[in-house]
Motif scaffolding. Structure first.
Motif, PDB file in Angstrom:
ATOM      1  N   ASP A 184       0.811  -1.225   0.000  1.00 28.95           N
ATOM      2  CA  ASP A 184       0.000   0.000   0.000  1.00 28.95           C
ATOM      3  C   ASP A 184       0.843   1.272   0.000  1.00 28.95           C
ATOM      4  OD1 ASP A 184      -2.320  -1.552   0.063  1.00 28.95           O
ATOM      5  OD2 ASP A 184      -2.242  -1.675   2.239  1.00 28.95           O
ATOM      6  N   GLY A 185       1.887   1.272  -0.812  1.00 29.82           N
ATOM      7  CA  GLY A 185       2.671   2.481  -0.988  1.00 29.82           C
ATOM      8  C   GLY A 185       3.657   2.770   0.119  1.00 29.82           C
ATOM      9  N   SER A 186       3.876   1.825   1.013  1.00 29.51           N
ATOM     10  CA  SER A 186       4.801   2.031   2.133  1.00 29.51           C
ATOM     11  C   SER A 186       6.082   1.238   1.919  1.00 29.51           C
ATOM     12  CB  SER A 186       4.152   1.590   3.445  1.00 29.51           C
ATOM     13  OG  SER A 186       5.107   1.516   4.470  1.00 29.51           O
ATOM     14  N   LEU A 187       7.196   1.807   2.360  1.00 29.19           N
ATOM     15  CA  LEU A 187       8.485   1.118   2.294  1.00 29.19           C
ATOM     16  C   LEU A 187       8.749   0.258   3.518  1.00 29.19           C
ATOM     17  CD1 LEU A 187      10.733   4.078   1.050  1.00 29.19           C
ATOM     18  CD2 LEU A 187       9.722   2.270  -0.338  1.00 29.19           C
ATOM     19  N   GLY A 188       7.932   0.416   4.559  1.00 30.64           N
ATOM     20  CA  GLY A 188       8.229  -0.200   5.842  1.00 30.64           C
ATOM     21  C   GLY A 188       8.393  -1.700   5.788  1.00 30.64           C
ATOM     22  N   GLY A 189       7.637  -2.395   4.932  1.00 35.48           N
ATOM     23  CA  GLY A 189       7.707  -3.850   4.878  1.00 35.48           C
ATOM     24  C   GLY A 189       8.629  -4.396   3.819  1.00 35.48           C
ATOM     25  N   ILE A 190       9.386  -3.515   3.127  1.00 38.55           N
ATOM     26  CA  ILE A 190      10.258  -3.959   2.043  1.00 38.55           C
ATOM     27  C   ILE A 190      11.692  -4.020   2.573  1.00 38.55           C
ATOM     28  CG2 ILE A 190      10.997  -3.530  -0.322  1.00 38.55           C
ATOM     29  CD1 ILE A 190       8.446  -1.891  -0.725  1.00 38.55           C
ATOM     30  N   ASP A 191      12.193  -5.215   2.772  1.00 36.55           N
ATOM     31  CA  ASP A 191      13.457  -5.408   3.489  1.00 36.55           C
ATOM     32  C   ASP A 191      14.649  -4.764   2.796  1.00 36.55           C
ATOM     33  OD1 ASP A 191      12.121  -6.843   5.409  1.00 36.55           O
ATOM     34  OD2 ASP A 191      12.494  -8.788   4.461  1.00 36.55           O
ATOM     35  N   ARG A 192      14.671  -4.755   1.471  1.00 39.85           N
ATOM     36  CA  ARG A 192      15.876  -4.303   0.789  1.00 39.85           C
ATOM     37  C   ARG A 192      16.000  -2.786   0.693  1.00 39.85           C
ATOM     38  NH1 ARG A 192      15.264  -4.609  -5.520  1.00 39.85           N
ATOM     39  NH2 ARG A 192      13.010  -4.491  -5.829  1.00 39.85           N
ATOM     40  N   VAL A 193      14.994  -2.049   1.159  1.00 42.22           N
ATOM     41  CA  VAL A 193      15.072  -0.590   1.155  1.00 42.22           C
ATOM     42  C   VAL A 193      15.852  -0.130   2.380  1.00 42.22           C
ATOM     43  CG1 VAL A 193      13.770   1.563   1.266  1.00 42.22           C
ATOM     44  CG2 VAL A 193      12.918  -0.346  -0.114  1.00 42.22           C
ATOM     45  N   PRO A 194      16.877   0.691   2.228  1.00 44.92           N
ATOM     46  CA  PRO A 194      17.674   1.158   3.381  1.00 44.92           C
ATOM     47  C   PRO A 194      16.843   1.976   4.367  1.00 44.92           C
ATOM     48  CG  PRO A 194      18.806   1.595   1.298  1.00 44.92           C
ATOM     49  CD  PRO A 194      17.417   1.174   0.940  1.00 44.92           C
ATOM     50  N   ASP A 195      17.284   1.968   5.607  1.00 44.46           N
ATOM     51  CA  ASP A 195      16.535   2.646   6.669  1.00 44.46           C
ATOM     52  C   ASP A 195      16.439   4.154   6.452  1.00 44.46           C
ATOM     53  OD1 ASP A 195      16.067   0.270   7.932  1.00 44.46           O
ATOM     54  OD2 ASP A 195      17.712   0.469   9.366  1.00 44.46           O
ATOM     55  N   ASP A 196      17.483   4.762   5.871  1.00 48.23           N
ATOM     56  CA  ASP A 196      17.412   6.219   5.683  1.00 48.23           C
ATOM     57  C   ASP A 196      16.304   6.602   4.705  1.00 48.23           C
ATOM     58  OD1 ASP A 196      19.044   5.048   3.586  1.00 48.23           O
ATOM     59  OD2 ASP A 196      19.609   7.085   3.012  1.00 48.23           O
ATOM     60  N   LEU A 197      16.090   5.784   3.694  1.00 43.12           N
ATOM     61  CA  LEU A 197      14.989   6.058   2.767  1.00 43.12           C
ATOM     62  C   LEU A 197      13.644   5.757   3.406  1.00 43.12           C
ATOM     63  CD1 LEU A 197      16.294   4.826  -0.709  1.00 43.12           C
ATOM     64  CD2 LEU A 197      16.416   7.100   0.328  1.00 43.12           C
ATOM     65  N   LYS A 198      13.590   4.732   4.242  1.00 45.48           N
ATOM     66  CA  LYS A 198      12.329   4.451   4.940  1.00 45.48           C
ATOM     67  C   LYS A 198      11.936   5.623   5.836  1.00 45.48           C
ATOM     68  CE  LYS A 198      12.534  -0.617   5.025  1.00 45.48           C
ATOM     69  NZ  LYS A 198      12.557  -1.832   5.877  1.00 45.48           N
ATOM     70  N   ALA A 199      12.930   6.236   6.483  1.00 44.97           N
ATOM     71  CA  ALA A 199      12.630   7.384   7.348  1.00 44.97           C
ATOM     72  C   ALA A 199      12.214   8.597   6.524  1.00 44.97           C
ATOM     73  CB  ALA A 199      13.842   7.722   8.210  1.00 44.97           C
ATOM     74  N   LEU A 200      12.939   8.881   5.441  1.00 46.48           N
ATOM     75  CA  LEU A 200      12.659  10.068   4.635  1.00 46.48           C
ATOM     76  C   LEU A 200      11.306   9.964   3.952  1.00 46.48           C
ATOM     77  CD1 LEU A 200      13.645  12.770   3.494  1.00 46.48           C
ATOM     78  CD2 LEU A 200      14.754  11.498   1.639  1.00 46.48           C
ATOM     79  N   TYR A 201      10.952   8.755   3.514  1.00 46.65           N
ATOM     80  CA  TYR A 201       9.717   8.563   2.751  1.00 46.65           C
ATOM     81  C   TYR A 201       8.645   7.849   3.564  1.00 46.65           C
ATOM     82  CZ  TYR A 201      12.564  10.107  -1.143  1.00 46.65           C
ATOM     83  OH  TYR A 201      13.364  10.864  -1.967  1.00 46.65           O
ATOM     84  N   ALA A 202       8.700   7.999   4.870  1.00 49.13           N
ATOM     85  CA  ALA A 202       7.633   7.452   5.716  1.00 49.13           C
ATOM     86  C   ALA A 202       6.312   8.131   5.368  1.00 49.13           C
ATOM     87  CB  ALA A 202       7.978   7.679   7.185  1.00 49.13           C
ATOM     88  N   THR A 203       5.249   7.345   5.324  1.00 53.03           N
ATOM     89  CA  THR A 203       3.941   7.870   4.942  1.00 53.03           C
ATOM     90  C   THR A 203       3.144   8.300   6.176  1.00 53.03           C
ATOM     91  OG1 THR A 203       3.085   5.608   4.883  1.00 53.03           O
ATOM     92  CG2 THR A 203       3.867   6.547   2.815  1.00 53.03           C
ATOM     93  N   ALA A 204       1.999   8.903   5.921  1.00 50.56           N
ATOM     94  CA  ALA A 204       1.252   9.593   6.974  1.00 50.56           C
ATOM     95  C   ALA A 204       0.969   8.708   8.180  1.00 50.56           C
ATOM     96  CB  ALA A 204      -0.062  10.129   6.400  1.00 50.56           C
ATOM     97  N   PHE A 205       0.607   7.451   7.943  1.00 54.15           N
ATOM     98  CA  PHE A 205       0.240   6.589   9.056  1.00 54.15           C
ATOM     99  C   PHE A 205       1.459   5.947   9.725  1.00 54.15           C
ATOM    100  CE2 PHE A 205      -3.833   6.674   6.757  1.00 54.15           C
ATOM    101  CZ  PHE A 205      -4.653   7.068   7.798  1.00 54.15           C
ATOM    102  N   GLU A 206       2.642   6.159   9.184  1.00 54.28           N
ATOM    103  CA  GLU A 206       3.865   5.659   9.814  1.00 54.28           C
ATOM    104  C   GLU A 206       4.509   6.713  10.710  1.00 54.28           C
ATOM    105  OE1 GLU A 206       6.027   2.798   6.787  1.00 54.28           O
ATOM    106  OE2 GLU A 206       5.357   4.611   5.766  1.00 54.28           O
ATOM    107  N   ILE A 207       4.035   7.939  10.617  1.00 54.25           N
ATOM    108  CA  ILE A 207       4.625   9.042  11.380  1.00 54.25           C
ATOM    109  C   ILE A 207       3.928   9.167  12.725  1.00 54.25           C
ATOM    110  CG2 ILE A 207       4.878  11.553  11.421  1.00 54.25           C
ATOM    111  CD1 ILE A 207       5.075  11.425   8.356  1.00 54.25           C
ATOM    112  N   ASP A 208       4.680   9.299  13.778  1.00 55.06           N
ATOM    113  CA  ASP A 208       4.110   9.562  15.097  1.00 55.06           C
ATOM    114  C   ASP A 208       3.315  10.868  15.016  1.00 55.06           C
ATOM    115  OD1 ASP A 208       3.629  10.393  17.747  1.00 55.06           O
ATOM    116  OD2 ASP A 208       5.400   9.339  18.471  1.00 55.06           O
TER     117      ASP A 208
END
Length: 952
Positions: free
Chosen positions: A826-850
């Motif tokens: 659903d457009g999120s990087l959170g469950g894709i293992d091969r994506v680096p953590d820095d990109l997961k943080a930069l491109y976190a989507t609305a429901f992943e943000i505190d």
């Protein structure tokens, strides 16, 4: 009935699928273009068969699965059939790929992601096999294309290839051959010129998910279609021009366009008195290439002038028409129109939708928002309903304060009867908003506000429920709580709260802060002594619980705060703010004599930020031009009711906001959920505020102060930053950062010397449509998803995060598997293992943000804003404690308003825990919904109160 037999073992029953003839379903037939270019009639049975195979391939063919598949496929087939029927007409043949796209979309929307993925992979494999097996046929006969006059001509394939190639020029990652191949797949003999143009656009559009730059190619192909449509209409015979030719033809076209618009009764004849030759030469045809497909299609469908359904307004003429309409009263009208045009066409600033719709027309209603207060008598109530209709007719959004209307059971002196309360009248207002749909351009919309002490508040909370007496429900009206500080203090102290009917406590409506608290406590004493007839006492926390519960279950009423809005208002000497508006960003005084009006525009922050930070010179220039445009709107505006005109000319409020905040963070490599993002929210809003206040003050020096300036906070040298202290003193404390970076002392002195042209200058609107036009993120919103389908009145659009794609390409991670994974997650990087953590943080989507980061950033902005901001809050797993903490934090930080609470369905929340995401992956399949998703499980106690029976 067409059947597919599914054996329900061990009983061996045959389960019929839902396919049925179009005639029996009452559905008009339409044609399908098959891959071999043959034409056939649409048959929904084939959709049902294809989906059933996909389900059974994934889930097996057990008895239980067969029964479940039967029901699911029936529902999905009906959805796809309905969608296709809406999109088709008797003159158009629909490519089979378009049908398959709708099937894929229905599966994704329904949450059947594994089945959808299987379906997508099957389509890709079949396409590969077809390409490998297809023999070369260089001697195939040329297809014939039917012209509007009915004459046939052979398709010039060289022309087609050149046109598509020109649409791809300069676009990285875009392949003309891919668009050409996809286009040819959808061609058939005898198709119309319009279908041929549409086939090219749709071919490029299908590739957007693989490369976001195809959105620009799609827009250029749509632009070619629009040019042919407009030029042919104006000259009376088939005509077209490519982009290079338009550089020479735009000036002549522009003069013809103005003449035709005036002749058709669509444009103000005053536009003819401009120097059209000078304005035509100022047009920038190259700015047409700024559009992405969603933006241009939105303008085409809803904004461009048309006659008999034929568009004859090209994009740069559109922007110049808006600029001319706003510059009508200027001394050097041409110079100002060009100045306004340049910021609009560059997407540095964008006016609100009513201004874009109506500027330069015979009825230039350019204002966005209207706020009214409804009196407590029958004549006044129905006059307010009529005013709503008149204001909504020309695209105005409405906010109604209903607090003065007496409550259920209150005495009516004229009839010696008892009142039915405010709810029946709200039902009338609800139905009026639906009846007046703004000429089909967008739905009429209204928000009703009620103060928390009103005796009908509990019924008000239930207005959006789907159960109960439908005569006491308003399913189409937005609602909002208008909450005084005293209520929040009682909640925090677990005190008692008393509800009153306003006819017995009339002054509470106009009181704020300490004065409200004193009067309220006096009325509580009178109620205890028996001198108030209609009242009810309850624990404040119980009412708070119900407010949060209804917000969770229905998305309404929103939570807005009365005292911060009033105590920090520059205009508190001239009246009282009784409500906000439709989108909770406008905070202006209302009374029986004054209907508040606000005129909106937004700075595209993404255009004013580089990797190094804010370009302050560029930003100041854009803000200055935007303030002048907004001030002009007040004078050229068409007012549908006299109370609106009186108020707007007396106070001259405007609301300059921003959009593209998320894009600006991307430019600087700042994750939204970070302290750096909070600091940037502070810094960017301070820069806009400083420039906007300075621009309004300079306008006062040139044009004069607004009439009600004397006595305002501005006249006392109290700027928005300074008004924080007023709220802090009223509450006893306010936990809010008050630091600054710019020279406010000099600006304060400038305001004292020159005054202000506008009583209010800033408000952050949602920018839902104008951000699409500019191709940037909405308002101050975090990214919704990185790959999703957006649905609006113009259709369904694939949205891909271009910044993310660029980064993934740079790291060698952008491929078909990544696209498939983004769809699945659903457009999120959170469950894709091969994506680096820095990109997961930069491109976190609305429901992943505190969510607290959204509030902290909003609080930093609020200290610079004299009005408010449309602040959506996203929370994936709502609980009582979370919602309680969230909205108390908003109040404690001094926010004036909040907007929608966005939450997720249980199925999406469950999915978010896949692949070790710890519940942090949260998003929905189809984006930009106007309503939050309703959860299936009711929130019985949002604060987990140990004294609550539901918690025990």
């Amino acid at each position: 009935m067409s059947l597919i037999q599914i054996t329900d073992r061990p009983e061996g029953r045959v389960l019929p699928l839902p396919s049925r003839s179009q005639e029996a379903a009452g559905m008009p037939a339409f044609r399908i273009i098959r891959r071999n270019a043959s034409i056939s009639t649409f048959d929904p049975a084939k959709i049902a068969i294809a989906m059933t195979k996909a389900f059974l391939a994934v889930e097996g063919s057990s008895a239980a699965a067969s029964r479940r598949v039967h029901e699911i496929v029936r529902e999905l087939t009906d959805q796809v059939t309905a969608a296709l029927t809406r999109r088709s007409d008797s003159e158009r043949a629909m490519p089979i790929e378009e049908i398959q796209d709708q099937v894929e979309l229905a599966l994704m929307r329904g949450g059947h992601h594994k089945v959808a993925r299987a379906y997508v992979l099957y389509r890709e494999e079949r396409a590969r096999l077809r390409a490998a097996e297809k023999p070369a046929n260089p001697t195939a006969p040329a297809l014939r294309i039917k012209s509007p006059s009915g004459l046939d001509r052979a398709l010039d394939e060289n022309w087609l290839a050149e046109l598509i190639a020109s649409s791809c020029a300069g676009l990285a990652g875009v392949e003309a051959l891919a668009i050409l191949a996809e286009t040819k797949r959808n061609l058939y003999d005898g198709m119309s010129e319009d279908e041929l143009a549409l086939a090219q656009i749709m071919a490029a559009r299908t590739l957007i998910e693989t490369e976001p730059n195809y959105a620009y190619a799609s827009a250029r192909l749509l632009l070619d279609k629009l040019r042919a449509e407009a030029l042919s209409f104006l000259c009376g015979h088939p005509d077209s021009a490519d982009q290079a030719q338009m550089a020479e033809r735009y000036p002549d076209y522009f003069a013809d366009y103005i003449d035709r618009g005036i002749a058709a009764g669509l444009l103000d004849p005053e536009l003819k008195r401009f120097d059209l030759d000078r304005l035509g030469r100022a047009l920038r045809p190259e700015a047409d290439f700024n559009f992405q497909y969603l933006g241009l299609q939105t303008l085409y469908d809803r904004y461009f002038l048309h006659e008999g359904g034929v568009r004859f307004e090209l994009p740069q003429a559109f922007f110049m028409r808006v600029a001319m309409g706003v510059a009508l009263r200027e001394v050097d009208r041409e110079a100002r129109a060009i100045e306004f045009y340049e910021v609009l066409s560059a997407f540095d600033v964008m006016c609100s939708t009513p201004t874009l719709f109506n500027a330069g027309t015979l009825r230039p209603q350019l204002s966005s928002c209207f706020l009214t207060t409804v009196p407590d008598d029958l004549d006044g109530i129905f006059k307010s309903v009529k005013d709503n209709a008149l204001l909504a007719k020309y695209s105005g959004g409405l906010g109604n304060d209903w607090t003065r209307v007496r409550g259920l059971g209150a005495h009516i002196k004229g009839t010696n009867g008892k009142s039915q309360g405010v709810v029946p009248f709200l039902k009338v207002a609800n139905d009026t908003a639906i009846a007046v749909n703004q000429g089909g351009k967008r739905k009429g919309a209204v928000c009703a506000y009620l103060e928390t002490w009103h005796i009908d508040i509990e019924e008000f909370l239930d207005l959006r429920k789907n159960t109960g007496d439908d005569r006491r429900r308003t399913h189409d009206m937005n609602t909002a709580n208008w909450v005084p500080d005293l209520f929040m203090q009682r909640v925090e102290a677990d005190g008692t709260w008393t509800l009153f009917s306003p006819d017995e406590v009339p002054d509470l409506h106009d009181l704020t802060g300490a004065a409200f608290a004193a009067a309220y406590e006096a009325y509580e004493a009178q109620a205890a002594a028996g001198r108030v007839k209609v009242f009810k006492q309850m624990r404040a926390i119980d009412l708070w619980r119900r407010m949060l519960t209804m917000l969770f279950e229905t998305g309404h009423p929103w939570i807005t705060f009365k005292d911060p809005c009033n105590l920090r208002s520059p205009q508190q000497h001239a009246g009282v703010i009784h409500s906000s508006n439709l989108c909770t960003e406008i905070t202006l005084n209302t009374s029986d004599k004054e209907v508040a009006v606000c005129n909106l525009a937004s700075i595209n922050l993404a255009n004013h930020v580089t990797a190094e930070g804010i370009d302050h010179e560029h930003l100041t220039r854009s803000v200055t031009v935007a303030l002048r445009m907004l001030d002009n709107v007040i004078d050229v505006n068409f007012y549908t009711i006299p109370e609106a005109r009186f108020s707007n000319l007396r106070h001259r409020p405007v609301g300059l906001g921003l959009m593209g905040f998320q894009d600006a963070l991307y430019r600087q490599r700042i994750p939204y959920a970070s302290e750096a993002a909070i600091r940037f929210a502070d810094e960017s809003m301070e820069a806009i505020s400083h420039a906007a206040i300075g621009a309004s003050s300079d306008l006062a020096s040139e044009r004069g102060r607004y009439p009600s300036y004397d006595g305002s906070l501005w006249s006392q040298g109290i700027l928005p930053l300074d008004s924080i202290e007023i709220l802090s003193r009223s509450r006893g404390k306010l936990d809010l950062d008050r630091s600054s970076r710019l020279d406010w002392a000099s600006l304060r002195e400038r305001v004292l010397q020159q005054g202000m042209r506008n009583s209010n200058v800033m408000a952050i609107a949602p920018t839902a449509t104008i951000s699409n036009i500019c191709g940037v993120s909405q308002s101050i919103e975090p990214a919704y998803q990185n790959l999703y389908v957006k649905s609006n009145m113009s259709g369904d659009f694939t949205i891909a995060n271009a910044d993310l794609v660029h980064d993934l390409k740079a790291r060698g991670l952008w491929d078909e598997v990544m696209i498939s994974d983004l769809k699945y997650f659903d457009g999120s990087l959170g469950g894709i293992d091969r994506v680096p953590d820095d990109l997961k943080a930069l491109y976190a989507t609305a429901f992943e943000i505190d969510t607290s980061f959204l509030i902290e950033a909003a609080a930093r902005r609020q200290k610079w804003i004299d009005q408010a901001q449309s602040l959506n809050l996203y929370i994936a797993n709502p609980s009582g404690k979370k919602l309680d903490a969230l909205y108390r934090l908003a109040w404690n930080r001094g926010l004036k308003t909040t907007y929608y609470l966005r939450s997720l369905s249980a199925t999406h929340v469950e999915k978010s825990t896949l692949k070790g995401t710890d519940g942090k992956l949260n998003a929905v399949s189809v984006g930009a919904a106007a309503e939050p998703i309703e959860l299936a499980v009711p929130l019985l106690c949002p604060i987990d109160d140990p004294t609550c029976e539901a918690c025990q």
